[in-house]
Design an enzyme around this catalytic site. Structure first.
Site, PDB file in Angstrom:
ATOM      1  N   LYS A  47       0.827  -1.222   0.000  1.00 17.88           N
ATOM      2  CA  LYS A  47       0.000   0.000   0.000  1.00 17.88           C
ATOM      3  C   LYS A  47       0.853   1.260   0.000  1.00 17.88           C
ATOM      4  O   LYS A  47       0.534   2.257  -0.622  1.00 17.88           O
ATOM      5  CB  LYS A  47      -0.868   0.048   1.271  1.00 17.88           C
ATOM      6  N   LYS A  48       1.951   1.254   0.792  1.00 17.98           N
ATOM      7  CA  LYS A  48       2.673   2.497   1.078  1.00 17.98           C
ATOM      8  C   LYS A  48       4.123   2.488   0.595  1.00 17.98           C
ATOM      9  O   LYS A  48       4.856   3.448   0.857  1.00 17.98           O
ATOM     10  CB  LYS A  48       2.673   2.775   2.581  1.00 17.98           C
TER      11      LYS A  48
END
Ligand code: CTP
Length: 138
Positions: A47-48
């Site tokens: 996600k990051k």
């Protein structure tokens, strides 16, 4: 006899802070049993593009130690929320209101409740504050 409600919630819970504690207490108050899905290191990376500061094993151990938490499992995929809700026989899904409306598709499986976030604190803000301090001291 009616079964007490099972509440399920999800999160990374990195650098555990008061906002995390508050949401767990509020979620627990909605039922008789609280199950928490702690997102995996790999899921966070996807996600990051960065890993959490604390490992998934440590983050799970911290959440497991919270008095109001009954069960902890590893959330390995965002797409499996429905499967996790079913597998844990959850009656209520709790999410922070930063996600308001985004999980309404699960209303066919369980109640969906968005709780207000604690103002003024987040893991991202803590990390940014530490980074600023590091730069000032360098
Ligand atoms: N949460 C909250 N209040 C805050 C921060 C988090 O109620 N101030 C809740 C989130 O809504 C979620 C849970 O805590 O239900 C776990 O959130 P997480 O994303 O792990 O924490 P954050 O501190 O928001 O992390 P980040 O800044 O990396 O998004």
């Amino acid at each position: 006899m009616t079964r007490s409600k099972t509440v399920i919630t999800f999160g990374t819970y990195d650098l555990f802070h008061i906002g995390h504690l508050n949401v767990l207490h509020r979620a627990a108050a909605l039922g008789g049993r609280l199950v928490v899905g702690v997102s995996s290191d790999a899921l966070n990376f996807s996600k990051k593009a960065a890993f959490p500061v604390f490992s998934q094993a440590d983050r799970m151990a911290i959440i497991r130690a919270i008095r109001v938490v009954d069960e902890v499992f590893l959330e390995e995929s965002l797409e499996q929320k429905g499967d996790y809700i079913r597998a844990h026989h959850a009656d209520v899904l709790v999410m922070g209101d930063d996600w308001a409306g985004k999980f309404d598709m699960f209303r066919s499986l369980c109640e969906v409740v968005y709780l207000p976030r604690t103002e003024g604190i987040s893991t991202t803000a803590i990390k940014q504050g530490l980074e600023r301090e590091r730069i000032v001291q360098a």
